[in-house]
Design a protein around this motif. Structure first.
Motif, PDB file in Angstrom:
ATOM      1  N   LEU A 177       0.826  -1.205   0.000  1.00  0.00           N
ATOM      2  CA  LEU A 177       0.000   0.000   0.000  1.00  0.00           C
ATOM      3  C   LEU A 177       0.857   1.249   0.000  1.00  0.00           C
ATOM      4  O   LEU A 177       0.365   2.338   0.226  1.00  0.00           O
ATOM      5  N   GLY A 178       2.120   1.109  -0.218  1.00  0.00           N
ATOM      6  CA  GLY A 178       3.033   2.243  -0.209  1.00  0.00           C
ATOM      7  C   GLY A 178       4.397   1.781   0.242  1.00  0.00           C
ATOM      8  O   GLY A 178       4.723   0.608   0.154  1.00  0.00           O
ATOM      9  N   ARG A 179       5.186   2.715   0.715  1.00  0.00           N
ATOM     10  CA  ARG A 179       6.524   2.375   1.201  1.00  0.00           C
ATOM     11  C   ARG A 179       6.780   3.182   2.470  1.00  0.00           C
ATOM     12  O   ARG A 179       6.123   4.194   2.714  1.00  0.00           O
ATOM     13  N   PRO A 180       7.728   2.740   3.272  1.00  0.00           N
ATOM     14  CA  PRO A 180       8.011   3.484   4.505  1.00  0.00           C
ATOM     15  C   PRO A 180       8.437   4.928   4.205  1.00  0.00           C
ATOM     16  O   PRO A 180       9.048   5.204   3.172  1.00  0.00           O
ATOM     17  N   ILE A 181       8.118   5.816   5.109  1.00  0.00           N
ATOM     18  CA  ILE A 181       8.516   7.213   4.983  1.00  0.00           C
ATOM     19  C   ILE A 181       9.977   7.317   5.418  1.00  0.00           C
ATOM     20  O   ILE A 181      10.344   6.852   6.500  1.00  0.00           O
ATOM     21  N   ALA A 182      10.801   7.907   4.581  1.00  0.00           N
ATOM     22  CA  ALA A 182      12.236   8.010   4.863  1.00  0.00           C
ATOM     23  C   ALA A 182      12.489   8.808   6.145  1.00  0.00           C
ATOM     24  O   ALA A 182      11.745   9.735   6.478  1.00  0.00           O
ATOM     25  N   ASN A 183      13.549   8.434   6.858  1.00  0.00           N
ATOM     26  CA  ASN A 183      13.998   9.145   8.063  1.00  0.00           C
ATOM     27  C   ASN A 183      12.911   9.267   9.129  1.00  0.00           C
ATOM     28  O   ASN A 183      12.794  10.295   9.795  1.00  0.00           O
ATOM     29  N   THR A 184      12.101   8.239   9.262  1.00  0.00           N
ATOM     30  CA  THR A 184      11.027   8.242  10.247  1.00  0.00           C
ATOM     31  C   THR A 184      11.125   6.999  11.117  1.00  0.00           C
ATOM     32  O   THR A 184      11.344   5.899  10.612  1.00  0.00           O
ATOM     33  N   ARG A 185      10.961   7.179  12.408  1.00  0.00           N
ATOM     34  CA  ARG A 185      10.940   6.061  13.343  1.00  0.00           C
ATOM     35  C   ARG A 185       9.642   6.111  14.125  1.00  0.00           C
ATOM     36  O   ARG A 185       9.193   7.191  14.512  1.00  0.00           O
ATOM     37  N   LEU A 186       9.086   4.964  14.368  1.00  0.00           N
ATOM     38  CA  LEU A 186       7.885   4.843  15.181  1.00  0.00           C
ATOM     39  C   LEU A 186       8.210   3.985  16.385  1.00  0.00           C
ATOM     40  O   LEU A 186       8.968   3.023  16.285  1.00  0.00           O
ATOM     41  N   TYR A 187       7.626   4.337  17.499  1.00  0.00           N
ATOM     42  CA  TYR A 187       7.847   3.591  18.735  1.00  0.00           C
ATOM     43  C   TYR A 187       6.503   3.198  19.325  1.00  0.00           C
ATOM     44  O   TYR A 187       5.540   3.969  19.262  1.00  0.00           O
ATOM     45  N   VAL A 188       6.465   2.017  19.941  1.00  0.00           N
ATOM     46  CA  VAL A 188       5.300   1.592  20.699  1.00  0.00           C
ATOM     47  C   VAL A 188       5.710   1.679  22.163  1.00  0.00           C
ATOM     48  O   VAL A 188       6.637   0.990  22.607  1.00  0.00           O
ATOM     49  N   LEU A 189       5.027   2.569  22.905  1.00  0.00           N
ATOM     50  CA  LEU A 189       5.403   2.861  24.288  1.00  0.00           C
ATOM     51  C   LEU A 189       4.276   2.493  25.252  1.00  0.00           C
ATOM     52  O   LEU A 189       3.094   2.494  24.889  1.00  0.00           O
ATOM     53  N   ASP A 190       4.666   2.225  26.502  1.00  0.00           N
ATOM     54  CA  ASP A 190       3.681   1.935  27.545  1.00  0.00           C
ATOM     55  C   ASP A 190       3.166   3.238  28.154  1.00  0.00           C
ATOM     56  O   ASP A 190       3.510   4.339  27.692  1.00  0.00           O
ATOM     57  N   ASP A 191       2.355   3.126  29.220  1.00  0.00           N
ATOM     58  CA  ASP A 191       1.766   4.305  29.868  1.00  0.00           C
ATOM     59  C   ASP A 191       2.805   5.257  30.464  1.00  0.00           C
ATOM     60  O   ASP A 191       2.516   6.420  30.727  1.00  0.00           O
ATOM     61  N   HIS A 192       4.036   4.769  30.698  1.00  0.00           N
ATOM     62  CA  HIS A 192       5.101   5.579  31.284  1.00  0.00           C
ATOM     63  C   HIS A 192       6.081   6.098  30.229  1.00  0.00           C
ATOM     64  O   HIS A 192       7.136   6.630  30.569  1.00  0.00           O
ATOM     65  N   GLY A 193       5.742   5.904  28.941  1.00  0.00           N
ATOM     66  CA  GLY A 193       6.612   6.386  27.877  1.00  0.00           C
ATOM     67  C   GLY A 193       7.817   5.500  27.611  1.00  0.00           C
ATOM     68  O   GLY A 193       8.754   5.932  26.953  1.00  0.00           O
ATOM     69  N   GLN A 194       7.766   4.251  28.079  1.00  0.00           N
ATOM     70  CA  GLN A 194       8.873   3.318  27.875  1.00  0.00           C
ATOM     71  C   GLN A 194       8.526   2.328  26.765  1.00  0.00           C
ATOM     72  O   GLN A 194       7.365   1.932  26.619  1.00  0.00           O
TER      73      GLN A 194
END
Length: 177
Positions: free
Chosen positions: A149-166
């Motif tokens: 459906l497309g390709r990753p956006i260059a120079n972008t990082r995604l994080y999955v964090l808990d309720d404390h931002g970890q």
């Protein structure tokens, strides 16, 4: 039935088929993309929506250029076309969505026979946008079985964090940042 939305004297308007019923959200994409381009909207009878041999005849007879078909309908359209091969030289854009696109042999054969027709794979809506799309290459033999459906956006990082931002462990539930 044709609904002309361009003014007299303009060059020939792009012809879009109104395939979906007005109760379906994609119908607005058909309407507004047609009107955005000052195009001509071609309406069809309800019976034709279920008769794909008749649909082939309508697309050919009305010189349809732009077509929006859910994947299951697009694949069936190609299957019926393979049993009744007719050239549809006016087709330039075919949009599909609704399910994961699979580049089946019959779908590849259809697009090989119609090199002017571009296949656009769409997905949406989500919480953050209306639609994402990927335009497949003009050579169907290079399409992966499940086109992206497309390709990753260059120079972008995604994080999955808990309720404390970890960061959470792989596979765990969290918030996307």
């Amino acid at each position: 039935m044709n609904l002309l939305s361009s003014s007299p004297g303009d060059s020939a308007p792009k012809r879009t088929l109104q395939f979906t019923t007005l109760n379906f959200d994609v119908s607005f994409q058909e309407l507004f993309s047609c009107w955005r381009d000052a195009g001509l909207l071609v309406l069809m009878r309800e019976e034709t929506r279920a008769d794909f041999a008749g649909l082939l005849g309508l697309v050919k007879g009305e010189a349809i250029e732009q077509l929006f078909l859910p994947y299951v309908a697009l694949n069936h359209f190609a299957v019926v076309w393979s049993a009744h091969p007719v050239l549809l030289p006016s087709l330039t854009e075919i949009y599909t969505a609704g399910e994961q696109l699979q580049a089946t042999p019959v779908l590849r054969a259809f697009f090989e026979a119609h090199p002017k027709a571009k296949l656009i794979n769409q997905y949406g809506p989500t919480e953050t946008h209306v639609v994402a799309e990927h335009r497949l290459s003009t050579d169907p033999s290079t399409w992966p079985r499940f086109p992206p459906l497309g390709r990753p956006i260059a120079n972008t990082r995604l994080y999955v964090l808990d309720d404390h931002g970890q960061p959470v462990p792989f596979g765990a539930v969290g918030e996307l940042y």
